[in-house]
Design a protein around this motif. Structure first.
Motif, PDB file in Angstrom:
ATOM      1  N   LYS A   1       0.593  -1.290   0.023  1.00  0.00           N
ATOM      2  CA  LYS A   1      -0.235  -0.238   0.431  1.00  0.00           C
ATOM      3  C   LYS A   1       0.924   1.287   0.069  1.00  0.00           C
ATOM      4  CE  LYS A   1      -3.825  -2.127   2.492  1.00  0.00           C
ATOM      5  NZ  LYS A   1      -4.650  -2.352   3.574  1.00  0.00           N
ATOM      6  N   VAL A   2       1.854   1.326   0.379  1.00  0.00           N
ATOM      7  CA  VAL A   2       2.802   2.339   0.397  1.00  0.00           C
ATOM      8  C   VAL A   2       3.703   2.805  -0.830  1.00  0.00           C
ATOM      9  CG1 VAL A   2       5.135   3.058   1.888  1.00  0.00           C
ATOM     10  CG2 VAL A   2       2.945   2.484   3.677  1.00  0.00           C
ATOM     11  N   ASN A   3       3.985   1.135  -1.277  1.00  0.00           N
ATOM     12  CA  ASN A   3       4.887   1.427  -2.306  1.00  0.00           C
ATOM     13  C   ASN A   3       3.425   1.814  -3.341  1.00  0.00           C
ATOM     14  OD1 ASN A   3       6.245   0.684  -4.876  1.00  0.00           O
ATOM     15  ND2 ASN A   3       4.031  -0.720  -5.062  1.00  0.00           N
ATOM     16  N   MET A   4       2.290   2.206  -3.104  1.00  0.00           N
ATOM     17  CA  MET A   4       1.436   1.438  -4.940  1.00  0.00           C
ATOM     18  C   MET A   4       0.796   3.946  -4.203  1.00  0.00           C
ATOM     19  SD  MET A   4       0.364  -0.133  -6.626  1.00  0.00           S
ATOM     20  CE  MET A   4      -1.733  -0.337  -7.140  1.00  0.00           C
ATOM     21  N   VAL A   5       1.510   4.100  -3.383  1.00  0.00           N
ATOM     22  CA  VAL A   5       0.647   6.289  -3.441  1.00  0.00           C
ATOM     23  C   VAL A   5       1.922   6.623  -3.535  1.00  0.00           C
ATOM     24  CG1 VAL A   5       0.728   7.295  -0.950  1.00  0.00           C
ATOM     25  CG2 VAL A   5      -0.073   5.348  -0.862  1.00  0.00           C
ATOM     26  N   LEU A   6       3.320   5.447  -3.025  1.00  0.00           N
ATOM     27  CA  LEU A   6       4.653   6.957  -3.777  1.00  0.00           C
ATOM     28  C   LEU A   6       4.523   6.427  -4.589  1.00  0.00           C
ATOM     29  CD1 LEU A   6       7.086   5.922  -0.939  1.00  0.00           C
ATOM     30  CD2 LEU A   6       6.128   7.794  -1.060  1.00  0.00           C
ATOM     31  N   THR A   7       3.998   5.299  -5.996  1.00  0.00           N
ATOM     32  CA  THR A   7       4.350   5.098  -7.196  1.00  0.00           C
ATOM     33  C   THR A   7       3.912   5.786  -8.310  1.00  0.00           C
ATOM     34  OG1 THR A   7       5.033   2.638  -6.694  1.00  0.00           O
ATOM     35  CG2 THR A   7       4.232   3.443  -8.811  1.00  0.00           C
ATOM     36  N   ALA A   8       2.204   6.053  -7.082  1.00  0.00           N
ATOM     37  CA  ALA A   8       1.463   6.966  -8.272  1.00  0.00           C
ATOM     38  C   ALA A   8       1.930   8.020  -7.840  1.00  0.00           C
ATOM     39  CB  ALA A   8      -0.286   6.623  -7.303  1.00  0.00           C
ATOM     40  N   LEU A   9       2.445   8.888  -7.018  1.00  0.00           N
ATOM     41  CA  LEU A   9       3.228  10.144  -6.620  1.00  0.00           C
ATOM     42  C   LEU A   9       4.923   9.876  -8.031  1.00  0.00           C
ATOM     43  CD1 LEU A   9       2.848  10.745  -3.186  1.00  0.00           C
ATOM     44  CD2 LEU A   9       1.640  11.869  -5.102  1.00  0.00           C
ATOM     45  N   HIS A  10       5.029   8.884  -7.811  1.00  0.00           N
ATOM     46  CA  HIS A  10       6.544   8.772  -8.721  1.00  0.00           C
ATOM     47  C   HIS A  10       6.036   9.366  -9.795  1.00  0.00           C
ATOM     48  CE1 HIS A  10      10.606   8.913  -9.607  1.00  0.00           C
ATOM     49  NE2 HIS A  10      10.089   7.757  -9.859  1.00  0.00           N
ATOM     50  N   ILE A  11       5.378   8.360 -10.799  1.00  0.00           N
ATOM     51  CA  ILE A  11       4.684   8.361 -12.002  1.00  0.00           C
ATOM     52  C   ILE A  11       4.154   9.486 -12.383  1.00  0.00           C
ATOM     53  CG2 ILE A  11       3.025   7.180 -13.481  1.00  0.00           C
ATOM     54  CD1 ILE A  11       3.232   5.069 -12.607  1.00  0.00           C
ATOM     55  N   ALA A  12       3.268  10.311 -11.933  1.00  0.00           N
ATOM     56  CA  ALA A  12       3.033  12.289 -12.132  1.00  0.00           C
ATOM     57  C   ALA A  12       4.493  12.630 -11.954  1.00  0.00           C
ATOM     58  CB  ALA A  12       2.509  12.150 -11.206  1.00  0.00           C
ATOM     59  N   PHE A  13       5.152  12.540 -11.071  1.00  0.00           N
ATOM     60  CA  PHE A  13       6.580  13.498 -11.240  1.00  0.00           C
ATOM     61  C   PHE A  13       7.311  12.652 -12.670  1.00  0.00           C
ATOM     62  CE2 PHE A  13      10.809  12.014 -11.030  1.00  0.00           C
ATOM     63  CZ  PHE A  13      11.487  13.503 -11.005  1.00  0.00           C
ATOM     64  N   ILE A  14       7.040  11.657 -12.824  1.00  0.00           N
ATOM     65  CA  ILE A  14       8.152  11.614 -13.710  1.00  0.00           C
ATOM     66  C   ILE A  14       7.537  12.001 -15.713  1.00  0.00           C
ATOM     67  CG2 ILE A  14       8.067   9.962 -15.662  1.00  0.00           C
ATOM     68  CD1 ILE A  14      10.172   9.536 -13.529  1.00  0.00           C
ATOM     69  N   VAL A  15       5.832  11.602 -15.098  1.00  0.00           N
ATOM     70  CA  VAL A  15       5.431  12.706 -16.456  1.00  0.00           C
ATOM     71  C   VAL A  15       5.901  13.830 -16.912  1.00  0.00           C
ATOM     72  CG1 VAL A  15       2.749  13.259 -17.720  1.00  0.00           C
ATOM     73  CG2 VAL A  15       3.547  11.057 -16.769  1.00  0.00           C
ATOM     74  N   PHE A  16       5.419  14.603 -15.946  1.00  0.00           N
ATOM     75  CA  PHE A  16       5.921  16.323 -15.053  1.00  0.00           C
ATOM     76  C   PHE A  16       7.514  16.085 -16.403  1.00  0.00           C
ATOM     77  CE2 PHE A  16       7.974  19.299 -12.901  1.00  0.00           C
ATOM     78  CZ  PHE A  16       7.453  20.522 -13.434  1.00  0.00           C
ATOM     79  N   VAL A  17       8.463  15.990 -15.980  1.00  0.00           N
ATOM     80  CA  VAL A  17       9.910  16.172 -16.297  1.00  0.00           C
ATOM     81  C   VAL A  17      10.001  15.289 -17.934  1.00  0.00           C
ATOM     82  CG1 VAL A  17      12.079  14.751 -15.678  1.00  0.00           C
ATOM     83  CG2 VAL A  17      10.802  15.111 -13.839  1.00  0.00           C
ATOM     84  N   ILE A  18       9.188  14.496 -18.150  1.00  0.00           N
ATOM     85  CA  ILE A  18       9.127  14.466 -19.578  1.00  0.00           C
ATOM     86  C   ILE A  18       8.319  15.739 -20.810  1.00  0.00           C
ATOM     87  CG2 ILE A  18       8.247  12.785 -21.367  1.00  0.00           C
ATOM     88  CD1 ILE A  18       8.371  10.481 -19.135  1.00  0.00           C
ATOM     89  N   VAL A  19       7.691  16.296 -19.761  1.00  0.00           N
ATOM     90  CA  VAL A  19       6.708  17.140 -20.231  1.00  0.00           C
ATOM     91  C   VAL A  19       7.888  18.276 -20.524  1.00  0.00           C
ATOM     92  CG1 VAL A  19       4.820  18.793 -20.560  1.00  0.00           C
ATOM     93  CG2 VAL A  19       4.658  16.118 -20.127  1.00  0.00           C
TER      94      VAL A  19
END
Length: 645
Positions: free
Chosen positions: A255-273
């Motif tokens: 559960k902790v990983n899912m929350v952190l991963t969701a936030l991290h994927i949002a960050f990855i998309v931000f960096v790519i854009v």
């Protein structure tokens, strides 16, 4: 003619009596010895263990045991386990069972969380600056393809054998105890080293998010050698905190990983854009210094593959998902989706992120051997930017974009935390199953009755990782991790071919073993020629000849040797081509690493051999004596097959 019809039982007995036994070598021991009664087992154990004592009960007994090392080694080194034993008797050594609480989406989240963070935030810069340049995106694609093919091999094994041992268990049921021990030792080394490296990267990114230099919490000890003299207490605290989480609960860790991963994927998309928006496509072909090599491939094809070998560290993580197989509710459905799906998603994200980062600034603006992008944008140079936080550095000196630095630093911190969490989950389960096999103390195998987690293995490896993270520099860790990972993936690819084409007692192993050796040699020749030979027509002729020979070897094997097993649930597609491509790519990437990496790898493997000879072989021999482990060689499998026939 029979006077009355046969009933089903009579017909079955008549059929079994009339059916001839398969051809098999003469068996010296009588078949009645296949199942030994408890009295005989106890007497045999007492005989083997010097009157009931274990090999380590006293110095005298241990010295006597050492004198028996050659015979014990010959007995235990090639002793293979069975899937049934791994899931029953061996598994029972842990006492309590791990709870099956994970689903496919948990595995995808764990796979993504485990992979993204370790590579992009630790190795991208070094690989781009020194090996690949802007073509680092191609390096990521090649390394990702290699990882995906290896993931297929892992998936077939994990579905067939849903236990927590991962590659260690797969090698143990295929090639025997000693090859499995070497594999397991390298796995543990890989995880501990990479976790220590990533935890130090976490402190740099966390500092960049708040505008704090790492020099403010790292301090130098003058008496220690360079590379080991920067003390980082914050990295230690991070590792210990993650250790506590994974000891508490696997489900809560997910559960902790899912929350952190969701936030991290949002960050990855931000960096790519942001990279595509603010970047300049001219940076993909033009260096900042005209004297440096230019073009998309500034260092040629060899540089691309050298970069692929370096960034392979970024795909460490999906193999950790295979260690969660024992805790998956539906292994047949969830494991293939979890492992292969997470690798495919990460390949896409890595390639997009590599392109965006290459567009932000030329590859040659890096002055450190550790990471890329440490001096900011082209026209905003700054020699004080953190070398271990490259992406946040790319925005730190651009007017009006300083806020992006904090976003990047916080997002990267999330990614590194998820990478640590998943990797430490995996390393603990590897150690747990290695403990079940008794080649390390069984204390590591114990599962806590309340948390259903391998607390002993988790705590021990967490403390060991924290100790390395305290003082070891990133540059000391990275190549050793890559070479160990490639070796393990190479072994698993060989194992899946061997297990598909060899059914001991029915098919001879030598055609398959000869094929694996010949294909490996051909791949090594191709790699050495590509790596060492000077550019000339002869070099290209030898490369072409080696490639044609490799393809011919695989095709001949495919046509001549039939498969002995068909996977019941999930199998590697296009057998044997898929694992053969994985073998070739792993060997080629191994050839791209530098000589000091092989020296370190040889030193560590030699140390592992000494541990096996002086401890592990005797411990597993004792376990065989008291009935905790079984002994199965070719002859015993033939006897079982005859009975079942």
């Amino acid at each position: 003619m029979l006077e009355k019809p046969l009933n089903s039982i009579s017909f079955l007995l008549l059929f079994c009596m009339s059916r001839p036994l398969p051809q098999s070598p003469i068996i010296k021991p009588p078949l009645s010895k296949l199942y030994i009664d408890p009295t005989e087992s106890e007497m045999e154990a007492q005989y083997r263990n010097h009157g009931g004592d274990t090999s380590f009960s006293s110095l005298r007994v241990y010295l006597n045991s050492l004198s028996d090392t050659p015979s014990r080694f010959s007995r235990r080194a090639v002793s293979v386990s069975t899937s049934y034993d791994e899931m029953s008797r061996v598994r029972s050594v842990s006492g309590e069972q791990m709870r099956r609480t994970l689903r496919w989406y948990d595995l995808v989240g764990l796979g993504i969380g485990g992979m993204i963070g370790a590579g992009v935030f630790v190795t991208t810069g070094r690989a781009s600056r020194h090996f690949a340049g802007p073509s680092i995106v191609v390096s990521y694609a090649i390394a990702g393809l290699c990882a995906l093919l290896s993931a297929f091999c892992y998936t077939e094994f994990a579905v067939h054998l849903p236990v927590a041992g991962g590659a260690f268990s797969y090698i143990r049921i295929t090639f025997g105890e000693f090859p499995a021990f070497l594999t397991g030792a390298n796995l543990i080394m890989d995880y501990v080293m990479s976790n220590a490296a990533v935890s130090r990267g976490f402190t740099a990114y966390l500092g960049s998010a708040f505008g704090i230099s790492t020099s403010e919490w790292r301090f130098v000890v003058s008496g220690l050698p360079k590379g080991f003299n920067e003390i980082d207490p914050l990295a230690v605290l991070v590792v210990l905190a993650v250790t506590f989480i994974i000891c508490y609960s696997t489900r809560e860790s997910s559960k902790v990983n899912m929350v952190l991963t969701a936030l991290h994927i949002a960050f990855i998309v931000f960096v790519i854009v942001m990279g595509f928006w603010k970047g300049d496509t001219r940076n993909l072909t033009r260096p900042a210094n005209p004297d440096n090599p230019s073009g998309f491939f500034p260092f040629g094809a060899s540089g691309v593959f050298n970069g692929a070998a370096m960034v392979y560290l970024s795909y460490i993580g999906y193999d950790a998902v295979s260690t969660m197989a024992e805790e998956v509710r539906d292994p047949v459905k969830d494991i293939p989706m979890g492992i292969s799906g997470s690798v495919a998603i990460v390949i896409v994200l890595y390639c997009l992120m590599a392109i965006s980062m290459s567009m932000l600034l030329p590859y040659d603006l890096v002055r450190t051997v550790v990471l890329l992008l440490y001096i900011g944008l082209v026209n905003k140079g700054n020699d004080q930017i953190e070398p271990e936080a490259p992406y946040s550095a790319a925005f730190s000196k651009s007017e009006g974009w300083e806020w992006v630095t904090k976003v990047v630093g916080i997002g990267a911190s999330f990614g590194i935390l998820t990478s640590l969490l998943v990797a430490m989950l995996g390393q603990a389960r590897y150690m747990c199953v290695i403990g079940r096999s008794r080649v390390v103390p069984a204390w590591f195998a114990k599962v806590h009755p309340k948390t259903s987690t391998p607390v002993n293995a988790s705590a021990f490896l967490g403390i060991f990782t924290a100790a390395l993270a305290l003082f070891t520099d990133l540059d000391v860790l990275l190549n050793l991790v890559s070479i160990g990972t490639l070796f393990v993936f190479y072994m698993v690819a060989n194992a899946v071919i061997f297990r598909r084409y060899v059914a001991v007692g029915y098919t001879k192993p030598w055609p398959t073993l000869s094929f694996l050796c010949l294909f490996t040699i051909t791949s090594i020749v191709f790699t050495l020629v590509c790596k060492l030979a000077p550019s000339s027509p002869l070099k290209w002729f030898m490369l072409g000849a080696s490639a044609v020979a490799a393809v011919a070897i695989v095709q001949i094997f495919h046509c001549v040797v039939p498969q002995a097993r068909t996977p019941e649930f999930w199998g590697v597609p296009l057998m044997p081509w898929t694992p053969c491509v994985s073998i070739f790519l792993n060997i080629f990437l191994l050839g791209s690493l530098d000589a000091p990496s092989y020296v370190r790898f040889g030193f560590f493997s030699g140390f592992a051999v000494l541990v096996y000879v002086f401890y592990s072989v005797h411990a597993s021999y004792d376990a065989e004596g008291d009935g905790s482990l079984d002994f199965k060689d070719v002859e015993s499998f033939e006897r079982i097959n005859i009975i079942l026939s």
